[in-house]
Design a protein around this motif. Structure first.
Motif, PDB file in Angstrom:
ATOM      1  N   LEU A 188     -53.145  41.410 -12.547  1.00 22.51           N
ATOM      2  CA  LEU A 188     -54.594  41.365 -12.734  1.00 22.51           C
ATOM      3  C   LEU A 188     -55.285  41.400 -11.373  1.00 22.51           C
ATOM      4  CD1 LEU A 188     -54.996  38.651 -15.532  1.00 22.51           C
ATOM      5  CD2 LEU A 188     -54.804  41.130 -15.775  1.00 22.51           C
ATOM      6  N   PRO A 189     -56.341  42.180 -11.236  1.00 18.11           N
ATOM      7  CA  PRO A 189     -57.030  42.307  -9.939  1.00 18.11           C
ATOM      8  C   PRO A 189     -57.919  41.100  -9.648  1.00 18.11           C
ATOM      9  CG  PRO A 189     -58.150  43.635 -11.582  1.00 18.11           C
ATOM     10  CD  PRO A 189     -56.929  43.073 -12.265  1.00 18.11           C
ATOM     11  N   LEU A 190     -57.301  39.983  -9.306  1.00 19.37           N
ATOM     12  CA  LEU A 190     -58.032  38.745  -9.050  1.00 19.37           C
ATOM     13  C   LEU A 190     -58.109  38.484  -7.548  1.00 19.37           C
ATOM     14  CD1 LEU A 190     -56.287  36.458 -11.715  1.00 19.37           C
ATOM     15  CD2 LEU A 190     -58.354  37.847 -12.007  1.00 19.37           C
ATOM     16  N   PRO A 191     -59.231  37.941  -7.059  1.00 16.46           N
ATOM     17  CA  PRO A 191     -59.334  37.623  -5.628  1.00 16.46           C
ATOM     18  C   PRO A 191     -58.442  36.456  -5.229  1.00 16.46           C
ATOM     19  CG  PRO A 191     -61.258  36.801  -6.804  1.00 16.46           C
ATOM     20  CD  PRO A 191     -60.489  37.650  -7.781  1.00 16.46           C
ATOM     21  N   ASN A 192     -58.143  35.574  -6.187  1.00 20.42           N
ATOM     22  CA  ASN A 192     -57.249  34.439  -5.977  1.00 20.42           C
ATOM     23  C   ASN A 192     -56.779  33.987  -7.352  1.00 20.42           C
ATOM     24  OD1 ASN A 192     -59.294  32.570  -7.084  1.00 20.42           O
ATOM     25  ND2 ASN A 192     -60.358  32.930  -5.139  1.00 20.42           N
ATOM     26  N   HIS A 193     -56.030  32.908  -7.389  1.00 15.88           N
ATOM     27  CA  HIS A 193     -55.470  32.474  -8.670  1.00 15.88           C
ATOM     28  C   HIS A 193     -56.118  31.200  -9.192  1.00 15.88           C
ATOM     29  CE1 HIS A 193     -52.528  35.640  -8.805  1.00 15.88           C
ATOM     30  NE2 HIS A 193     -52.203  35.386  -7.559  1.00 15.88           N
ATOM     31  N   LYS A 194     -57.373  30.992  -8.860  1.00 17.49           N
ATOM     32  CA  LYS A 194     -58.116  29.871  -9.416  1.00 17.49           C
ATOM     33  C   LYS A 194     -58.497  30.176 -10.864  1.00 17.49           C
ATOM     34  CE  LYS A 194     -60.164  28.444  -5.001  1.00 17.49           C
ATOM     35  NZ  LYS A 194     -61.427  28.214  -4.258  1.00 17.49           N
ATOM     36  N   LEU A 195     -58.677  29.120 -11.654  1.00 15.76           N
ATOM     37  CA  LEU A 195     -59.076  29.297 -13.045  1.00 15.76           C
ATOM     38  C   LEU A 195     -60.410  30.026 -13.139  1.00 15.76           C
ATOM     39  CD1 LEU A 195     -58.775  28.835 -16.078  1.00 15.76           C
ATOM     40  CD2 LEU A 195     -59.734  26.534 -15.761  1.00 15.76           C
ATOM     41  N   GLU A 196     -61.328  29.719 -12.234  1.00 12.37           N
ATOM     42  CA  GLU A 196     -62.642  30.355 -12.284  1.00 12.37           C
ATOM     43  C   GLU A 196     -62.542  31.864 -12.078  1.00 12.37           C
ATOM     44  OE1 GLU A 196     -64.382  29.583  -7.848  1.00 12.37           O
ATOM     45  OE2 GLU A 196     -63.919  27.801  -9.036  1.00 12.37           O
ATOM     46  N   SER A 197     -61.570  32.314 -11.283  1.00 10.20           N
ATOM     47  CA  SER A 197     -61.396  33.751 -11.058  1.00 10.20           C
ATOM     48  C   SER A 197     -60.826  34.430 -12.295  1.00 10.20           C
ATOM     49  CB  SER A 197     -60.481  33.989  -9.856  1.00 10.20           C
ATOM     50  OG  SER A 197     -61.060  33.475  -8.670  1.00 10.20           O
ATOM     51  N   LEU A 198     -59.862  33.780 -12.945  1.00  9.23           N
ATOM     52  CA  LEU A 198     -59.314  34.331 -14.184  1.00  9.23           C
ATOM     53  C   LEU A 198     -60.395  34.384 -15.254  1.00  9.23           C
ATOM     54  CD1 LEU A 198     -56.779  35.309 -15.711  1.00  9.23           C
ATOM     55  CD2 LEU A 198     -56.362  32.923 -16.351  1.00  9.23           C
ATOM     56  N   ALA A 199     -61.213  33.327 -15.330  1.00  9.75           N
ATOM     57  CA  ALA A 199     -62.298  33.294 -16.307  1.00  9.75           C
ATOM     58  C   ALA A 199     -63.300  34.410 -16.042  1.00  9.75           C
ATOM     59  CB  ALA A 199     -62.989  31.933 -16.267  1.00  9.75           C
ATOM     60  N   ALA A 200     -63.672  34.604 -14.781  1.00 15.78           N
ATOM     61  CA  ALA A 200     -64.640  35.648 -14.433  1.00 15.78           C
ATOM     62  C   ALA A 200     -64.099  37.032 -14.767  1.00 15.78           C
ATOM     63  CB  ALA A 200     -64.991  35.552 -12.951  1.00 15.78           C
ATOM     64  N   HIS A 201     -62.805  37.229 -14.596  1.00 16.18           N
ATOM     65  CA  HIS A 201     -62.197  38.530 -14.892  1.00 16.18           C
ATOM     66  C   HIS A 201     -62.407  38.915 -16.351  1.00 16.18           C
ATOM     67  CE1 HIS A 201     -59.331  41.842 -14.775  1.00 16.18           C
ATOM     68  NE2 HIS A 201     -58.729  41.321 -15.828  1.00 16.18           N
ATOM     69  N   TYR A 202     -62.339  37.925 -17.245  1.00 13.73           N
ATOM     70  CA  TYR A 202     -62.508  38.198 -18.670  1.00 13.73           C
ATOM     71  C   TYR A 202     -63.914  37.870 -19.176  1.00 13.73           C
ATOM     72  CZ  TYR A 202     -57.483  38.984 -19.103  1.00 13.73           C
ATOM     73  OH  TYR A 202     -56.205  39.484 -18.981  1.00 13.73           O
ATOM     74  N   GLY A 203     -64.820  37.539 -18.271  1.00 13.63           N
ATOM     75  CA  GLY A 203     -66.191  37.254 -18.680  1.00 13.63           C
ATOM     76  C   GLY A 203     -66.345  35.949 -19.427  1.00 13.63           C
ATOM     77  N   VAL A 204     -65.492  34.980 -19.144  1.00 16.94           N
ATOM     78  CA  VAL A 204     -65.545  33.679 -19.811  1.00 16.94           C
ATOM     79  C   VAL A 204     -66.393  32.726 -18.977  1.00 16.94           C
ATOM     80  CG1 VAL A 204     -64.213  31.718 -20.667  1.00 16.94           C
ATOM     81  CG2 VAL A 204     -63.269  34.037 -20.822  1.00 16.94           C
ATOM     82  N   ALA A 205     -67.381  32.105 -19.593  1.00 15.87           N
ATOM     83  CA  ALA A 205     -68.289  31.204 -18.878  1.00 15.87           C
ATOM     84  C   ALA A 205     -67.709  29.801 -18.798  1.00 15.87           C
ATOM     85  CB  ALA A 205     -69.645  31.169 -19.571  1.00 15.87           C
ATOM     86  N   GLN A 206     -67.651  29.258 -17.585  1.00 15.76           N
ATOM     87  CA  GLN A 206     -67.294  27.853 -17.402  1.00 15.76           C
ATOM     88  C   GLN A 206     -68.564  27.028 -17.494  1.00 15.76           C
ATOM     89  OE1 GLN A 206     -64.988  28.303 -13.565  1.00 15.76           O
ATOM     90  NE2 GLN A 206     -63.649  26.846 -14.600  1.00 15.76           N
ATOM     91  N   ARG A 207     -68.559  26.016 -18.338  1.00 13.15           N
ATOM     92  CA  ARG A 207     -69.757  25.201 -18.518  1.00 13.15           C
ATOM     93  C   ARG A 207     -69.639  23.841 -17.849  1.00 13.15           C
ATOM     94  NH1 ARG A 207     -68.999  27.467 -23.844  1.00 13.15           N
ATOM     95  NH2 ARG A 207     -70.498  29.140 -24.202  1.00 13.15           N
ATOM     96  N   GLN A 208     -68.426  23.334 -17.710  1.00  9.60           N
ATOM     97  CA  GLN A 208     -68.255  22.017 -17.098  1.00  9.60           C
ATOM     98  C   GLN A 208     -66.868  21.944 -16.468  1.00  9.60           C
ATOM     99  OE1 GLN A 208     -69.403  18.844 -19.661  1.00  9.60           O
ATOM    100  NE2 GLN A 208     -68.996  17.252 -18.165  1.00  9.60           N
ATOM    101  N   ALA A 209     -66.746  22.502 -15.276  1.00  7.93           N
ATOM    102  CA  ALA A 209     -65.457  22.541 -14.588  1.00  7.93           C
ATOM    103  C   ALA A 209     -64.911  21.136 -14.386  1.00  7.93           C
ATOM    104  CB  ALA A 209     -65.608  23.246 -13.242  1.00  7.93           C
ATOM    105  N   HIS A 210     -63.605  20.996 -14.551  1.00  8.43           N
ATOM    106  CA  HIS A 210     -62.873  19.740 -14.388  1.00  8.43           C
ATOM    107  C   HIS A 210     -63.158  18.729 -15.496  1.00  8.43           C
ATOM    108  CE1 HIS A 210     -61.294  21.174 -10.645  1.00  8.43           C
ATOM    109  NE2 HIS A 210     -62.497  21.349 -10.159  1.00  8.43           N
ATOM    110  N   HIS A 211     -63.799  19.180 -16.569  1.00 10.71           N
ATOM    111  CA  HIS A 211     -63.781  18.407 -17.809  1.00 10.71           C
ATOM    112  C   HIS A 211     -62.614  18.989 -18.600  1.00 10.71           C
ATOM    113  CE1 HIS A 211     -64.674  16.874 -21.776  1.00 10.71           C
ATOM    114  NE2 HIS A 211     -65.690  16.166 -21.309  1.00 10.71           N
ATOM    115  N   ALA A 212     -61.645  18.155 -18.965  1.00 14.38           N
ATOM    116  CA  ALA A 212     -60.405  18.661 -19.552  1.00 14.38           C
ATOM    117  C   ALA A 212     -60.654  19.556 -20.761  1.00 14.38           C
ATOM    118  CB  ALA A 212     -59.498  17.492 -19.941  1.00 14.38           C
TER     119      ALA A 212
END
Length: 380
Positions: A188-212
């Motif tokens: 996958l063409p990701l800039p890094n392997h953070k969850l936020e990058s994977l989410a952005a790749h698929y257009g998934v919105a993070q609403r509250q990072a680090h809330h399990a």
């Protein structure tokens, strides 16, 4: 390796991740982290229809793929082996990644909650939360008969395994899948392997990072299109065996205690820190590779890959005390690789296969440690 991992306009909408959002009730992700959801928070029930999108489009599904997944996220007091879980969330998915239900609970860690500026769970918030032993059954019910999926899964699994070991229980997890490893396999063409990058790749919105619960939701949404992309191209999933702990140590644990029964909600807490692990240099030269059926010899370079039933650091300490050199990587100079999962795709296993490095499992290694030959010329 796939050449183009991005969704194209002529591909089904389900491959982009845009049309397959997992429904989450707004209180689950909009409530402040300091006000965690209760254990009995109502969850939406969503079951996959008999003919998911892939089947409707005539796409085959690999028979070797698992029948269900438990997408997990845990927040913790820190990163060390003596740290504790402060919250846990699970999204259960069916074989094709469709959500079935989800679950969330805070956990009283019986110690300082650690980086509250990250997970937002203060000692006051966690004072009346259940102990891990009190949620162990509910947690196990969500994990049973499924592959555990997490972002940097070795961390989540190790924390879960230790909590169950403390509770003198065996977690019902046999395999795990790391979404970082899957993203790498899919190129996958990701800039890094953070969850936020994977989410952005698929257009998934993070609403509250680090809330399990929200992190688990985000990962579940991102995992589904990755799973379908892997299935379409027949990619082997990076599944690893999960080995429950049978022998372990808290190491530098400094404090803790039972929940205060006097009603004050306060208890003694220990510090949360990660002790350095710097081993002394092995005093013996490397005598070469281990000969199957023979003895280990002092100075041999030994690498360990994957889960072990004995705490990894305890196992490494025993090898060091026997005069062996613990190698962090596998090279042509490595004498032996120890792994309980020789068919995995970890870098150590792959390199061992390439170099022809001998491989034994943990049980065999334990027996070999009982009779290590002295180094040549040592006079032992």
């Amino acid at each position: 390796m796939l050449e183009d991992q991005t969704a194209r306009p002529d591909e089904p909408a389900d491959e982009t991740g845009e049309s397959l959002r997992i429904p989450v009730q707004s209180p689950a992700v909009q409530a402040p982290a300091a006000l965690p959801l209760p254990l009995d928070f109502p969850v939406p029930q969503q079951h996959a229809s008999p003919g998911p999108a892939a089947a409707e489009n005539g796409e085959s599904w690999p028979e070797s793929y698992p029948q269900g997944y438990a997408v997990v996220d845990v927040e913790t007091t820190g990163l060390a082996r003596h740290d504790r879980i402060v919250s846990a969330a699970v999204y259960r998915l069916d074989a094709r990644g469709e959500v079935e239900d989800h679950w969330y609970s805070t956990v009283n860690p019986q110690r300082d909650p650690g980086p509250t500026w990250i997970h937002g769970l203060t000692a006051e918030v966690l004072a009346d939360a259940p102990l891990f032993t009190e949620i162990a059954d509910a947690f196990a019910d969500r994990l049973a008969d499924r592959v555990l999926v997490a972002h940097n899964a070795v961390f989540d699994w190790s924390m879960i395994a230790r909590e169950y070991a403390r509770a003198e229980r065996t977690p019902p997890v046999r395999q795990r899948l790391c979404t970082i490893a899957l993203a790498k396999q899919l190129s996958l063409p990701l800039p890094n392997h953070k969850l936020e990058s994977l989410a952005a790749h698929y257009g998934v919105a993070q609403r509250q990072a680090h809330h399990a619960l929200d992190d688990a939701r985000v990962l579940a949404e991102a995992f589904r299109p990755s799973l379908r992309l892997a299935a379409r191209h027949g990619v082997r999933l990076p599944l690893l065996t999960c080995q429950p702990l049978s022998e372990w140590s808290e190491g530098g644990f400094g404090g803790g205690g039972r929940r205060d029964q006097g009603g004050s909600g306060h208890r003694p807490y220990g510090r949360s820190w990660r002790p350095a692990r710097k081993r002394p240099a092995c005093p013996y030269p490397n005598p070469g590779r281990y000969e199957p059926g023979g003895r280990l010899v002092q100075g041999m370079r030994v690498a360990i890959s994957g889960d072990t039933s004995v705490d990894r650091e305890l196992l490494e300490d025993r090898a060091t005390e026997a005069g062996l050199h613990i190698a962090s990587q596998v090279s042509r100079l490595t004498s032996l690789l120890v792994t309980n999962d020789p068919d995995s795709l970890t870098s150590k296993v792959v390199k061992a296969q390439a170099h022809g490095t001998p491989v034994v499992d943990e049980a065999a290694f334990g027996q070999l440690l009982l009779d290590v030959a002295p180094a040549p010329g040592s006079g032992g």
